[in-house]
Write an enzyme that holds these catalytic residues in place. Structure first.
Site, PDB file in Angstrom:
ATOM      1  N   ASP A   1     -11.227  -4.727   1.332  1.00  0.00           N
ATOM      2  CA  ASP A   1     -10.176  -4.049   2.097  1.00  0.00           C
ATOM      3  C   ASP A   1      -9.732  -2.769   1.398  1.00  0.00           C
ATOM      4  O   ASP A   1      -9.447  -1.755   2.050  1.00  0.00           O
ATOM      5  CB  ASP A   1      -8.997  -4.995   2.298  1.00  0.00           C
ATOM      6  CG  ASP A   1      -7.901  -4.381   3.154  1.00  0.00           C
ATOM      7  OD1 ASP A   1      -8.081  -4.338   4.387  1.00  0.00           O
ATOM      8  OD2 ASP A   1      -6.887  -3.935   2.588  1.00  0.00           O
TER       9      ASP A   1
ATOM     10  N   ASN B   1       0.849  -1.188   0.000  1.00  0.00           N
ATOM     11  CA  ASN B   1       0.000   0.000   0.000  1.00  0.00           C
ATOM     12  C   ASN B   1       0.885   1.239   0.000  1.00  0.00           C
ATOM     13  O   ASN B   1       2.110   1.132  -0.087  1.00  0.00           O
ATOM     14  CB  ASN B   1      -0.956  -0.012   1.214  1.00  0.00           C
ATOM     15  CG  ASN B   1      -0.211  -0.115   2.540  1.00  0.00           C
ATOM     16  OD1 ASN B   1       0.954   0.275   2.645  1.00  0.00           O
ATOM     17  ND2 ASN B   1      -0.876  -0.627   3.554  1.00  0.00           N
TER      18      ASN B   1
END
Length: 329
Positions: A204, A7
């Site tokens: 998510d 991420n």
């Protein structure tokens, strides 16, 4: 783990880890259920439920992920699998536990027929009794009416178009997010429908976007509550993944995420129509991090409608329940 798995904070994406966990569970459960089966009667295990999952430590790019999955209990038509995830740093020679998860699978053969699960050999009689208690607990929870499964009268769940954002900071409307995904061949297993890990990864991602919009900082997934897969997701369907913040404590933010499936089909009159249903839903907890990776306070969520206030109270009860469970461990 590769750069594409990270991420914006540099940690491995929580959805990527969830996807690996589901794949490991599917392999172990399918392997167990096909022991002694004939070629005409073989099956593939589909994900039915994921229990509450904690992200104990972050995993980083360049580390090796080790997943250990084992079947721990079998009922007549379902199998429980526990998965441990470790991250190995090759340069330091260190290995640490990052995730633990419990998943339930159902074996299905061609024709969407549920198969019997072969018996499991337990090391101790107590192991079977403990597994039976876990099985009955999750069965009861799945049978109860749960706010995780939005009704078809839930206006927020059914309004799958991107909402108009009013621009006011720290409101539900300003942080909520949606994503549309076409289920392709790459998303499906050999059984022809979407892998559960694909849906969890998308959930998510949407939850993470909501958390970033609310906090305006780096955020990481802290936990995911139990997920029930109400219906399977077929190849060629459109997934509408929607997320909204519903509660915040001083240092955590609770995000509700649902997956609505849009597909073509025939209505009760035999006419071609668009069918919309809820495939799965979950609650994600996020924490906000500074550049030094220290937790930051969460900006208070501004509530404007009665529904938002009711959801906030529901989220507060969930937060208190999880906090008491952690304290009892």
């Amino acid at each position: 783990m590769q750069p594409g798995d990270a991420n914006v904070s540099g940690n491995v994406h929580g959805g990527r880890i969830l996807q690996m966990i589901e794949e490991a569970g599917m392999i172990v459960s399918t392997r167990h259920c096909n022991v002694g089966m004939t070629e005409e009667n073989n099956c593939i295990c589909g994900l039915a439920r994921v229990e509450h999952t904690d992200f104990l430590q972050p995993m980083f790019v360049g580390e090796i992920a080790h997943l250990h999955a084992v079947a721990t209990y079998c009922s007549a038509h379902s199998i429980e699998v526990k998965v441990d995830v470790h991250a190995e740093n090759l340069f330091k020679g260190e290995k640490r536990l990052t995730n633990q998860a419990t998943l339930w699978y159902v074996p299905i053969k061609e024709g969407n027929i549920v198969c019997n699960v072969p018996p499991l050999v337990y090391k101790q009689p107590e192991d079977e009794m403990a597994g039976r208690r876990r099985y009955l607990k999750q069965k009861t929870e799945r049978e109860q009416v749960d706010t995780n499964a939005p009704s078809m009268t839930d206006n927020w769940a059914m309004s799958i178009d991107v909402p108009n954002r009013n621009g006011e900071m720290h409101t539900v409307g300003n942080a909520q997010s949606s994503l549309i995904h076409l289920v392709g061949v790459q998303d499906c297993g050999v059984h022809g429908w979407a892998m559960g890990g694909v849906a969890m990864k998308l959930m998510d991602e949407v939850a993470g976007i909501c958390a970033i919009r609310h906090c305006h900082t780096n955020v990481v997934t802290a936990s995911m509550d139990a997920v029930d897969f109400h219906q399977r997701i077929n190849k060629g369907s459109l997934l509408h993944v929607r997320g909204r913040p519903i509660f915040n404590s001083y240092k955590s933010l609770l995000i509700q995420v649902i997956v609505m499936v849009e597909q073509s089909g025939k209505n009760e009159h035999g006419e071609l129509d668009v069918i919309l249903y809820c495939a799965c839903s979950a609650y994600f907890t996020f924490v906000s991090l500074s550049s030094e990776r220290k937790t930051l306070p969460i900006p208070p969520l501004k509530l404007h409608t009665d529904d938002e206030k009711a959801r906030f109270e529901e989220g507060q009860q969930r937060y208190k329940k999880q906090k008491s469970l952690r304290s009892a461990m």
